[in-house]
Motif scaffolding. Sequence first.
Motif, mmCIF file in Angstrom:
data_model
loop_
_atom_site.group_PDB
_atom_site.id
_atom_site.type_symbol
_atom_site.label_atom_id
_atom_site.label_comp_id
_atom_site.label_asym_id
_atom_site.label_seq_id
_atom_site.Cartn_x
_atom_site.Cartn_y
_atom_site.Cartn_z
ATOM 1 N N PRO A 72 -20.533 -25.320 -9.449
ATOM 2 C CA PRO A 72 -20.779 -26.596 -10.131
ATOM 3 C C PRO A 72 -21.449 -27.663 -9.269
ATOM 4 O O PRO A 72 -22.214 -28.480 -9.781
ATOM 5 C CB PRO A 72 -19.371 -27.047 -10.546
ATOM 6 C CG PRO A 72 -18.565 -25.796 -10.604
ATOM 7 C CD PRO A 72 -19.120 -24.912 -9.524
ATOM 8 N N LEU A 73 -21.175 -27.686 -7.973
ATOM 9 C CA LEU A 73 -21.760 -28.723 -7.117
ATOM 10 C C LEU A 73 -23.242 -28.478 -6.831
ATOM 11 O O LEU A 73 -23.985 -29.412 -6.536
ATOM 12 C CB LEU A 73 -20.997 -28.819 -5.793
ATOM 13 C CG LEU A 73 -19.582 -29.385 -5.878
ATOM 14 C CD1 LEU A 73 -18.920 -29.374 -4.503
ATOM 15 C CD2 LEU A 73 -19.590 -30.803 -6.441
ATOM 16 N N ALA A 74 -23.654 -27.211 -6.917
ATOM 17 C CA ALA A 74 -25.042 -26.857 -6.582
ATOM 18 C C ALA A 74 -25.904 -26.597 -7.813
ATOM 19 O O ALA A 74 -27.115 -26.797 -7.781
ATOM 20 C CB ALA A 74 -25.066 -25.621 -5.684
ATOM 21 N N LYS A 75 -25.287 -26.163 -8.899
ATOM 22 C CA LYS A 75 -26.042 -25.740 -10.070
ATOM 23 C C LYS A 75 -26.602 -26.940 -10.827
ATOM 24 O O LYS A 75 -25.879 -27.874 -11.159
ATOM 25 C CB LYS A 75 -25.142 -24.911 -10.986
ATOM 26 C CG LYS A 75 -25.883 -24.200 -12.103
ATOM 27 C CD LYS A 75 -24.957 -23.274 -12.870
ATOM 28 C CE LYS A 75 -25.708 -22.579 -13.996
ATOM 29 N NZ LYS A 75 -24.827 -21.709 -14.789
ATOM 30 N N CYS A 76 -27.921 -26.899 -11.095
ATOM 31 C CA CYS A 76 -28.589 -27.987 -11.814
ATOM 32 C C CYS A 76 -29.249 -27.522 -13.108
ATOM 33 O O CYS A 76 -29.652 -28.347 -13.929
ATOM 34 C CB CYS A 76 -29.651 -28.639 -10.931
ATOM 35 S SG CYS A 76 -29.000 -29.432 -9.453
ATOM 36 N N GLN A 77 -29.395 -26.207 -13.277
ATOM 37 C CA GLN A 77 -30.072 -25.664 -14.454
ATOM 38 C C GLN A 77 -29.315 -24.459 -14.996
ATOM 39 O O GLN A 77 -28.559 -23.812 -14.267
ATOM 40 C CB GLN A 77 -31.514 -25.250 -14.115
ATOM 41 C CG GLN A 77 -32.356 -26.321 -13.459
ATOM 42 C CD GLN A 77 -32.520 -27.570 -14.295
ATOM 43 O OE1 GLN A 77 -32.479 -27.519 -15.538
ATOM 44 N NE2 GLN A 77 -32.703 -28.709 -13.641
ATOM 45 N N ALA A 78 -29.560 -24.172 -16.283
ATOM 46 C CA ALA A 78 -28.987 -22.976 -16.903
ATOM 47 C C ALA A 78 -30.077 -21.995 -17.318
ATOM 48 O O ALA A 78 -29.918 -20.790 -17.188
ATOM 49 C CB ALA A 78 -28.141 -23.359 -18.115
ATOM 50 N N PHE A 79 -31.205 -22.515 -17.807
ATOM 51 C CA PHE A 79 -32.300 -21.641 -18.234
ATOM 52 C C PHE A 79 -32.976 -20.995 -17.030
ATOM 53 O O PHE A 79 -33.218 -21.649 -16.013
ATOM 54 C CB PHE A 79 -33.357 -22.429 -19.004
ATOM 55 C CG PHE A 79 -32.955 -22.853 -20.390
ATOM 56 C CD1 PHE A 79 -32.186 -22.035 -21.199
ATOM 57 C CD2 PHE A 79 -33.378 -24.070 -20.903
ATOM 58 C CE1 PHE A 79 -31.825 -22.413 -22.479
ATOM 59 C CE2 PHE A 79 -33.037 -24.464 -22.183
ATOM 60 C CZ PHE A 79 -32.253 -23.639 -22.976
ATOM 61 N N SER A 80 -33.321 -19.718 -17.179
ATOM 62 C CA SER A 80 -34.142 -19.047 -16.174
ATOM 63 C C SER A 80 -35.527 -19.675 -16.160
ATOM 64 O O SER A 80 -35.896 -20.451 -17.056
ATOM 65 C CB SER A 80 -34.263 -17.560 -16.518
ATOM 66 O OG SER A 80 -35.016 -17.396 -17.718
ATOM 67 N N LEU A 81 -36.324 -19.335 -15.162
ATOM 68 C CA LEU A 81 -37.680 -19.860 -15.084
ATOM 69 C C LEU A 81 -38.487 -19.488 -16.324
ATOM 70 O O LEU A 81 -39.180 -20.332 -16.916
ATOM 71 C CB LEU A 81 -38.372 -19.338 -13.819
ATOM 72 C CG LEU A 81 -39.848 -19.691 -13.650
ATOM 73 C CD1 LEU A 81 -40.065 -21.198 -13.713
ATOM 74 C CD2 LEU A 81 -40.392 -19.125 -12.342
#
Length: 299
Positions: A72-81
């Motif tokens: 959670p502290l590092a993740k900024c996106q959910a969609f793949s490229l």
Amino acid sequence: MKAGHKCLLFHHIVLSVIVLCHGQNLFFNDNGNLILPGSYNIPWMASIQNFRTLSLITIPGTHDSLALHGGPLAKCQAFSLKNQLRAGIRFLDLKVFELGDTLYVMHGVMYQRTTLKEVLDTVRAFLSEYNTEAVLIRVRSESFEKDMVNRMVQSLIGNDQHVWVNSGMPTMGQVRGKIVFLQKSTFTLGIPLIETNGKGSSKVTDVENKDKTIINQLSQAIEACGGDNAVMTYTSGTGFGTFWGMFLTPGRVAEKVNPWLNQYLRQFYPNQPRPCFGVIAMDFPGFDLIQTVINLNSW
């Protein structure tokens, strides 16, 4: 009906309502699955006139575009490229670290399981299929020898005519089907980039104050649009490293900011022409929010 069954049914109905409401208001998205409407036109830039300069277009982007791993502290996106590009994202924000002869995509100390070469290959494949589009890329060096990153990126590009590395501001017609690099600080390939973010604007202890900060930033973006520089606003934020906002992860901030941002931007829809905001780089943007940004391009 037994009391236990009534309780179970009640919880099932409540859960269904929550899921349906979330599905109808996709401004914040923390699910990697992308379901596009059947009528959705992926190459939205096809409708932009060839003569329009890139600095007059409002472009949806992602902050730390490939920060998909690390908790959670590092993740900024959910969609793949691939899904970001298909959903309409046309600006990528990449942090890279040079090791040996490879540029690894990072978020802080967290390796994001891909390399810059793989990212460029994916973007090239997308642009080959949808050659009316352009994808802007900002590269930020996390390496100790930052000049090395410039040389390595130049080596990856080679003599590819489908990559824009000039400092001059192009028209939409000049960059269709191309990757467009943006230069800032030690990265010197491409169009000069202006950020509206002031020092410390990414630190969030109160989401309402974050909203006010974004309003100021977007006002600056309106003023700067149309010049010789690309203009970008980050709407992302985190409370990590602060005392009062220690539990505000990028996801929790985006969950509050994104619906507000959608509503704020839509107030400009009656304007003709609608204002230009340049690049708006977001965390966890949902499909509807991405479309709201795209639809600001009405002249």
